[in-house]
Design an enzyme around this catalytic site. Structure first.
Site, PDB file in Angstrom:
ATOM      1  N   TRP A   1     -62.674   9.630  20.297  1.00  0.00           N
ATOM      2  CA  TRP A   1     -61.723  10.357  19.675  1.00  0.00           C
ATOM      3  C   TRP A   1     -62.259  12.025  19.417  1.00  0.00           C
ATOM      4  O   TRP A   1     -61.312  12.591  19.164  1.00  0.00           O
ATOM      5  CB  TRP A   1     -61.309   9.810  18.054  1.00  0.00           C
ATOM      6  CG  TRP A   1     -62.579  10.136  17.045  1.00  0.00           C
ATOM      7  CD1 TRP A   1     -63.784   9.765  17.107  1.00  0.00           C
ATOM      8  CD2 TRP A   1     -62.438  10.600  15.949  1.00  0.00           C
ATOM      9  NE1 TRP A   1     -64.478   9.894  16.006  1.00  0.00           N
ATOM     10  CE2 TRP A   1     -63.646  10.625  15.219  1.00  0.00           C
ATOM     11  CE3 TRP A   1     -61.392  11.048  15.215  1.00  0.00           C
ATOM     12  CZ2 TRP A   1     -63.909  11.165  13.954  1.00  0.00           C
ATOM     13  CZ3 TRP A   1     -61.504  11.588  13.718  1.00  0.00           C
ATOM     14  CH2 TRP A   1     -62.555  11.601  13.183  1.00  0.00           C
ATOM     15  N   ASP A   2     -63.377  12.060  19.662  1.00  0.00           N
ATOM     16  CA  ASP A   2     -63.980  13.627  19.700  1.00  0.00           C
ATOM     17  C   ASP A   2     -63.234  14.467  20.601  1.00  0.00           C
ATOM     18  O   ASP A   2     -62.837  15.474  20.214  1.00  0.00           O
ATOM     19  CB  ASP A   2     -65.513  13.525  20.392  1.00  0.00           C
ATOM     20  CG  ASP A   2     -66.344  12.541  19.833  1.00  0.00           C
ATOM     21  OD1 ASP A   2     -66.080  11.577  19.089  1.00  0.00           O
ATOM     22  OD2 ASP A   2     -67.684  12.900  19.746  1.00  0.00           O
TER      23      ASP A   2
ATOM     24  N   GLU B   1     -68.334   6.361   9.334  1.00  0.00           N
ATOM     25  CA  GLU B   1     -68.703   5.178   9.931  1.00  0.00           C
ATOM     26  C   GLU B   1     -69.818   4.478   9.000  1.00  0.00           C
ATOM     27  O   GLU B   1     -70.533   3.291   9.633  1.00  0.00           O
ATOM     28  CB  GLU B   1     -69.304   5.197  11.291  1.00  0.00           C
ATOM     29  CG  GLU B   1     -68.045   5.664  11.994  1.00  0.00           C
ATOM     30  CD  GLU B   1     -68.503   6.086  13.583  1.00  0.00           C
ATOM     31  OE1 GLU B   1     -69.684   6.565  13.892  1.00  0.00           O
ATOM     32  OE2 GLU B   1     -67.427   6.066  14.588  1.00  0.00           O
TER      33      GLU B   1
ATOM     34  N   LYS C   1     -70.616   9.437   5.964  1.00  0.00           N
ATOM     35  CA  LYS C   1     -71.242   9.921   7.185  1.00  0.00           C
ATOM     36  C   LYS C   1     -70.841  11.372   7.576  1.00  0.00           C
ATOM     37  O   LYS C   1     -71.224  12.123   7.993  1.00  0.00           O
ATOM     38  CB  LYS C   1     -71.428   8.777   8.381  1.00  0.00           C
ATOM     39  CG  LYS C   1     -72.045   9.209   9.542  1.00  0.00           C
ATOM     40  CD  LYS C   1     -71.871   8.065  10.289  1.00  0.00           C
ATOM     41  CE  LYS C   1     -72.260   8.447  11.840  1.00  0.00           C
ATOM     42  NZ  LYS C   1     -72.127   7.572  12.864  1.00  0.00           N
ATOM     43  N   GLN C   2     -69.505  11.266   7.621  1.00  0.00           N
ATOM     44  CA  GLN C   2     -68.819  12.343   8.176  1.00  0.00           C
ATOM     45  C   GLN C   2     -67.433  12.623   7.539  1.00  0.00           C
ATOM     46  O   GLN C   2     -66.871  11.744   7.040  1.00  0.00           O
ATOM     47  CB  GLN C   2     -68.615  12.267   9.820  1.00  0.00           C
ATOM     48  CG  GLN C   2     -68.016  11.322  10.148  1.00  0.00           C
ATOM     49  CD  GLN C   2     -67.919  10.748  11.625  1.00  0.00           C
ATOM     50  OE1 GLN C   2     -68.847   9.971  11.787  1.00  0.00           O
ATOM     51  NE2 GLN C   2     -67.245  11.346  12.413  1.00  0.00           N
TER      52      GLN C   2
END
Ligand code: IFM
Length: 764
Positions: A342-343, A481, A593-594
């Site tokens: 998906w980046d 994640e 995480k993000q």
């Protein structure tokens, strides 16, 4: 050594440090969308990893590449090294390790897309040789590479042997052999090397010829040694005399043409000189900069970071290729095996609709051509519609490894392939964004609508209804994640809702304006009104985790009950939080995480009131570890939109230094390739954050927030066929010049929409 450096356009590395070499090779890579060449020393050394990657050339070996893997995993193939040279002076190999390096400078000239190097070496007998080189991967003709090398014996005369080769004796970093020799031979005026990927059967042909100029030259001898071909010169060199190598290489693959060797040879026969090729290449870069530059007047450091990001983004995509997309490390390294995540759509891709719409379209077409693979994945998991693979390669099948060896955690199952489904919505979002930014209705009618409908259908089949008529999405991984198998991840549910509404709008629109097309598409996909009614019901009743009392979205069901952890002083570069706490424990904490909800705030900005944006950002920002490179840039973006400029700049800097800081201890940084998602995020933070670009169906609005010490931010933006130059001053004044193309509907701040013709400017 006379390479002049302007930090606004150049990256420079001085000297030589084995510890940073692999990072420099990635960061200074030559990229043109078709291929990526790591900036390894041409003559090699013990640590260097010279590699060429050709976009879309993957191979799945016969046996698994690592102990923990049950099945082999496809990976981007390390292709022959086209820029290899070997220099032997008076019997002494001029290579670090054999000779003393007296000085060295390497410069990536981002404006011209060339890599420059100047170095001097001294051998044990005191002979000093001065060298300068230049390399490029043409942006004008993406199949062409050019290389120049100037060599001067400073304090001696003697016999020098110089070899310029294309070296096909390469294996991937994990030692996997992907290539077999098909043929190597001399051709008129040069040499040719053809190799084939062992299992996927792609054929790659390289042809090359070179000249060496200087006094008293002896003849050139072509050589063919198994998978290594080239030319070799041996001559009596005179002290103080400069000898110059000019090398041209052409590559074609069976992805491009039926007969790559013939195509490469024909092209080499008619190619201009290295100087002419370089001029055309520089002109192509100039045109791309003209359409995509970002100028930060007051900060040299930010300027360099912004331009490096744009350089990498221009070089990551090929507008002429609908069969390749951008992997997690672009075409600069092998981490994540070159797979596409998906980046691409969420982080990298948004640069293109606003600077190179043809590239944006080609990248969406990559997904469209793999829609059947996405249908198969959805079906295999028991759903309908299209669920694109979490990790994608050339085939369109799911290629996420089921297990992975995580440092500090050993062999771990990888659940992303079966649980991280938000990617489907992320792709739908890009499809809609492309249409909005470009006005390309043809794409929507021929491809985009079908993608939206199939993805909406997936979400309608993915939900589960409870006894109160509410819909849930169970057992997913959201962008964060660190929490697996969670229920009702707000990001996933909200984006699914958005996709369902988008699919419904597409159906309504087609039915009303293109009834025949709608009938044909609906018949082909088997969509009936009953199904559309279900989509509506799901969209209207899906849980979002929003609490009107607190104004917060719960990241997923049960998140608030988890343990809070103070992340003050946490440094990802030293150790990520999952390693610090352990995988079991981290799932019991609120450590993110993000960016997760924070990403959602940006993507669906219009759906949220200012207090919801502010409250959620302030709640989730301190809980985020930024242990993924994808995280800081979106925090920069949202902080900038909220007007928190110190925080926005801090995160922008953090995003840029993921690759550009070679000094961080224990940090492999860009060694395995540049973090192209973080890089795409830098551009997005500049455009959507600091410049405050808000694309809408009506027009494009700018609400800039510019740090005082930047002075101004100016960006080139394409909007529905208009070339805009947007200049925002830290003082608050903003000007949007329509430089060429269509009239554009524009607004600044809270101002009214204005139609601005080409040649005119809107000030606000
Ligand atoms: O896609 C990302 C993911 O979001 C975080 N881990 C790395 C992947 C590839 O960059």
């Amino acid at each position: 050594m006379d390479i002049s450096v302007d930090a606004r356009w150049h990256l420079e590395a001085r000297g030589y440090d084995p510890a940073t070499e692999l990072m420099i090779e990635s960061v200074f890579a030559l990229v043109n969308g078709y291929s990526g060449t790591r900036a390894a020393l041409e003559e090699g050394d013990d640590v260097s990893y010279p590699a060429l990657y050709v976009a879309g050339i993957f191979n799945t070996p016969a046996a698994p590449q690592a102990d923990e893997l049950q099945d082999p995993i496809p990976e981007l193939v390390r292709a022959p090294d086209w820029s290899r040279i070997r220099i032997v002076a008076e019997g002494q190999e001029l290579q670090i390790g054999h000779v003393e390096l007296l000085e060295q400078r390497r410069v990536l000239d981002m404006q011209r897309g060339v890599l420059l190097r100047a170095w001097r070496v001294r051998d044990a007998a005191g002979r000093v040789t001065r060298l300068r080189s230049l390399r490029f991967a043409s942006l004008d003709n993406r199949h062409v590479f050019g290389q120049q090398l100037a060599l001067t014996p400073e304090n001696y005369s003697g016999t020098i042997m110089l070899e310029a080769s294309v070296n096909g004796n390469v294996r991937n970093e994990n030692k996997t052999q992907h290539l077999a020799l098909v043929g190597a031979h001399t051709i008129a005026g040069g040499v040719a090397l053809t190799m084939r990927t062992l299992q996927s059967g792609y054929v790659l042909s390289f042809v090359t010829n070179a000249t060496l100029s200087g006094a008293n030259m002896t003849s050139v001898a072509p050589f063919v040694e198994e998978a290594r071909v080239g030319q070799r010169w041996t001559w009596q060199a005179e002290q103080g005399q400069t000898y110059t190598l000019d090398k041209r290489v052409v590559v074609y693959t069976s992805r491009d043409v039926d007969d790559p060797l013939a195509a490469a040879s024909d092209q080499l026969a008619t190619l201009g000189s290295t100087v002419e090729l370089l001029a055309a290449h520089e002109a192509a870069w100039a045109a791309r900069w003209q359409a995509s530059d970002a100028v930060i007047t007051g900060s040299e450091e930010r300027q360099q970071q912004a331009r490096w990001a744009i350089y990498q983004l221009i070089g990551a995509a090929n507008p002429d290729d609908e069969q390749a997309s951008i992997g997690a490390r672009s075409i600069t390294g092998e981490r994540y095996r070159g797979h596409i995540f998906w980046d691409n759509e969420t982080f990298v891709w948004p640069f293109y609709p606003y600077t190179d719409p043809q590239a944006a379209r080609a990248l969406l077409m990559y997904r469209y051509h793999r829609l059947d693979g996405a249908r198969r994945k959805a079906q295999a998991l028991g759903y309908r519609g299209a669920l694109f693979p979490w990790e994608s390669t050339d085939t369109g099948e799911e290629t996420t490894p089921p297990f992975i060896n995580v440092p500090g955690r050993g062999v771990q199952p990888v659940l992303t392939g079966s649980e991280e489904h938000h990617l489907a919505a992320d792709i739908a979002y890009a499809v809609a964004q492309y249409r909005q930014a470009t006005g390309d209705e043809r794409f929507f009618l021929d491809y985009g609508a079908e993608m939206l409908l199939e993805i909406a259908r997936f979400w309608a089949s993915r939900v589960e209804k409870d006894e109160h008529g509410r819909y849930h999405i169970l057992k997913v991984i959201g962008p964060d994640e660190y929490h697996e198998s969670v229920d009702d991840n707000a990001y996933t549910n909200m984006m699914a809702q958005w996709t369902l509404r988008c699919g419904l709008e597409a159906a309504d629109e087609l039915r009303a304006s293109f009834p025949e097309r709608w009938q044909a598409l609906a018949a082909r996909l088997g969509i009936e009104q009953r199904e559309l009614d279900t989509w509506q019901a799901v969209a209207d009743n899906i849980v979002t985790g929003f609490d009107p009392a607190t104004r917060l979205f719960e990241q997923f069901d049960g998140y608030y009950k988890l343990r809070e952890v103070d992340l003050t002083g946490h440094s990802t570069a030293e150790k990520t939080m999952d390693i610090k706490l352990g995988w079991e424990e981290i799932q019991r904490t609120q450590v993110i995480k993000q960016s997760d909800v924070v990403m959602l705030l940006f993507l669906l900005w219009e759906q949220f009131t200012p207090d919801v944006r502010e409250k959620n950002f302030r709640f989730y920002e301190p809980r985020t570890a930024h242990d993924s490179s994808l995280s800081p840039s979106f925090h920069a973006l949202v902080a900038a939109r909220l007007g928190d400029l110190p925080m926005a700049e801090r995160y922008l800097h953090q995003a840029a230094t993921i690759d550009l800081d070679f000094t961080r201890k224990g940090w492999a940084g860009a060694a395995g390739g540049v973090h192209i998602a973080a890089i795409g995020g830098i551009w997005q933070a500049l455009a959507f954050g600091f410049l405050g670009m808000e694309p809408t169906d009506e027009g494009v609005r700018f609400r800039p927030h510019i740090p005082a010490h930047w002075g101004a931010l100016q960006m080139m933006i394409q909007w529905r066929g208009s070339q805009l130059r947007v200049t925002a001053q830290a003082s608050g004044a903003t000007e949007i010049g329509v430089e060429a193309g269509n009239a554009a509907t524009l607004a600044v701040g809270d101002g009214a929409w204005q139609t601005v013709a080409a040649g005119a400017t809107l000030s606000g």
